[in-house]
Design an enzyme around this catalytic site. Structure first.
Site, PDB file in Angstrom:
ATOM      1  N   ASP A 179       0.829  -1.195   0.000  1.00  0.00           N
ATOM      2  CA  ASP A 179       0.000   0.000   0.000  1.00  0.00           C
ATOM      3  C   ASP A 179       0.874   1.260   0.000  1.00  0.00           C
ATOM      4  O   ASP A 179       1.890   1.326   0.699  1.00  0.00           O
ATOM      5  CB  ASP A 179      -0.880  -0.023   1.255  1.00  0.00           C
ATOM      6  CG  ASP A 179      -1.893   1.099   1.303  1.00  0.00           C
ATOM      7  OD1 ASP A 179      -2.774   1.133   0.429  1.00  0.00           O
ATOM      8  OD2 ASP A 179      -1.803   1.939   2.215  1.00  0.00           O
ATOM      9  N   GLU A 201       1.545  -0.623  -5.153  1.00  0.00           N
ATOM     10  CA  GLU A 201       0.555   0.407  -5.397  1.00  0.00           C
ATOM     11  C   GLU A 201       1.320   1.727  -5.432  1.00  0.00           C
ATOM     12  O   GLU A 201       1.578   2.342  -4.401  1.00  0.00           O
ATOM     13  CB  GLU A 201      -0.519   0.457  -4.304  1.00  0.00           C
ATOM     14  CG  GLU A 201      -1.601   1.482  -4.630  1.00  0.00           C
ATOM     15  CD  GLU A 201      -2.303   2.053  -3.410  1.00  0.00           C
ATOM     16  OE1 GLU A 201      -3.460   2.491  -3.549  1.00  0.00           O
ATOM     17  OE2 GLU A 201      -1.705   2.103  -2.323  1.00  0.00           O
TER      18      GLU A 201
END
Length: 560
Positions: free
Chosen positions: A213, A283
């Protein structure tokens, strides 16, 4: 344009990976929130769909201020979702079915309820405990102003002031997201060592990899200089005035961290087979494509999401351009291009593609907003996915897109839980609309999501006719289209092929030459009139009906 990869291509170079948002997939215990036992029950559905792996959004111990992306314990399962024993059963069952499991890792920030942050508050300024986070003295005569002008991605200031033990105002801490998500100080070796240990903890339990993330956000520019642009993960990452990079995103120092992580993962890989490769996917909302490709150099990530493709407008010229630029950038570092159209942070493409082409992609759609054309959106979504799954490389699917699920675009605002809604002063509705629980059975409570009527977010009525049991075995349904696409993609080895873009105008035509030398022509019509099919073409698959040997608008066909 794109040459085929190595003959012994490892699984992740062309895998189709299905994202499960655990809160919204299957509720086993009836509390209205999905859980790990529910996932285990439905894993055969994914085997039959034909995916290679699943990616699970966070299931760690968390106060759930941001739906689990505020982690209080990285080595345990939140009771909402089950237990470590449930996680072990999930891993075992998935592997038994031939499905790999990738888990989310959230390294940019912790929860404010993480033991480290609680210790930092108790220890006070200048302590080793505070050094783990981004604490700073405030500006102004009494430190009453934030250390800089940064905004939170969720809206409002990116700094919160703490109160010292004696009740007086104290230092400020940085949170690029919610105040309950304090940013870690990745310049500190202790932070790096902790996450290296977390990686090993999950690798030892048998996970096949990590989706990381906010991978572009760990390192901040020295001095934390002011930034004049509105802060968003989805933007260009540069200041329009002077073209410098945002000081909180995509700093060069992140790459040293990921080179170390890659060494750890490689240490778990079997030396005699690529079948057991453990992988990382970034990401990283980074532009241009050449800079994003730095994350997938041979010693860093295996994959990175192709957000340029996700954000591309529905025009032939734009699609051709992003396909060409994506391959050029990733091929230059020997990495696969990994395609994606939907995830838990954006409006689903079945809704997004039903909006006016002149509208900017919204951060959520709600009551009073311009509403998508549902029929148009679904037709384009099917065509877009048929184009995507014919492209060499990897692909990610978001739960429910195989049913053609739209966002819940009429969700009552009082039901919203995304912190973006409140922190933006009700100017951005946020991500709740794409996170609505899955419909499995039309006539069951919560459309089969769980044994009770309760769901943590309300489901729209349109989900009833889109439920799995309404599409299973139905010729022409979106579910059966996805099953056919994934079966043919695997049989024809489209993910391993070479690619050429041919033609121009309003029709995107590409030729995927597969490892056995066969050629599959993929045609997507984005014009206003039907396009003739090639003479004597053998139709393998269409995203919608073909009429009189002509391809209607917003339709994709695979032929050979």
């Amino acid at each position: 344009m794109h040459s085929a990869g190595p003959d012994d291509a490892t699984w992740w170079r062309n895998a189709v990976i299905y994202q499960i948002y655990p809160r919204s997939w299957v509720d086993h215990d009836g509390d209205g929130i999905g859980d790990l036992p529910g996932i285990v029950e439905r894993l055969p559905y994914l085997r039959d769909l034909g995916v290679d792996a699943v990616w699970l959004s966070p299931f760690y111990v968390s106060p759930q201020a941001d739906a689990g992306y505020d982690v209080a314990d990285y080595r345990d399962i939140d009771p909402l979702f089950g237990s470590l024993a449930d996680a072990d059963r999930l891993l075992a069952r998935a592997h038994e079915l031939g499905i790999r499991v990738i888990v989310d890792l959230v390294p940019n920030h912790t929860s404010d309820e993480h033991p480290w942050f609680r210790a930092a508050l108790a220890a006070g300024p200048g302590s080793p405990e505070r050094e783990r986070y981004m604490f700073r003295d405030g500006l102004g005569e009494h430190g009453e102003q934030p250390p800089n002008n940064w905004e939170s991605v969720f809206g409002g200031p990116a700094w919160t002031r703490v109160t010292d033990a004696d009740g007086t105002p104290g230092q400020w801490y940085l949170h690029l997201f919610d105040p309950k998500q304090p940013d870690l100080n990745w310049q500190l070796s202790q932070v790096r060592e902790e996450f290296e240990s977390i990686l090993r903890f999950w690798l030892d339990r048998g996970v096949d990899g990590f989706r990381v993330d906010v991978a572009h956000g760990l390192i901040k520019e020295a001095g934390l200089p002011d930034w004049s642009e509105h802060l968003t993960m989805l933007g260009s990452g540069t200041d329009a005035a002077d073209e410098r990079r945002a000081p909180m995103w995509d700093q060069d120092g992140v790459h040293e961290i990921y080179r170390t992580w890659r060494q750890i993962l490689d240490g778990y890989n079997a030396t005699d087979s690529s079948v057991a490769d453990r992988v990382m996917c970034a990401e990283a909302w980074v532009t241009p494509a050449e800079r994003a490709a730095r994350y997938v150099r041979p010693e860093e990530f295996h994959q990175a999401f192709n957000f340029d493709f996700l954000e591309t407008s529905w025009t032939a010229a734009a699609l051709r351009a992003v396909i060409e630029s994506s391959y050029a950038a990733n091929d230059s570092v020997g990495a696969p291009t990994t395609w994606v159209l939907s995830n838990h942070d954006v409006v689903r493409h079945a809704s997004r593609l039903g909006l006016s082409a002149t509208d900017k992609r919204p951060n959520g759609i709600g009551v009073g907003d311009p509403q998508p054309d549902a029929e148009l959106g679904l037709r384009r979504a099917r065509a877009a996915t048929a184009l995507m799954l014919a492209l060499p490389g990897g692909a990610y699917l978001y739960q429910g897109e195989e049913l053609g699920l739209p966002d819940h675009t009429q969700m009552p605002d009082e039901a919203r839980q995304d912190p973006t809604w409140e922190r933006s002063q009700h100017t951005e509705r946020g991500r709740d609309g794409c996170r609505v629980p899955m419909p499995w059975e039309k006539a069951s409570p919560a459309y089969g999501f769980g044994p009770s009527e309760h769901t943590w977010l309300p489901q729209p009525e349109s989900y009833a006719d889109l439920a799995v049991d309404q599409q299973d075995g139905v010729d022409g349904s979106t579910l059966e289209l996805y099953r056919s696409m994934l079966r043919l993609r695997r049989e024809l080895r489209l993910g391993e092929g070479s690619l050429d873009l041919v033609g121009d105008g309003d029709v995107v035509t590409l030729v995927n030459t597969t490892p056995d030398g066969g050629a599959v022509r993929v045609i997507t019509n984005l014009g206003t009139t039907a396009a003739p099919l090639p003479d004597d073409a053998e139709v393998l698959l269409t995203s919608g009906p073909v009429v009189d040997d002509a391809l209607p608008t917003d339709t994709t066909v695979w032929v050979r």
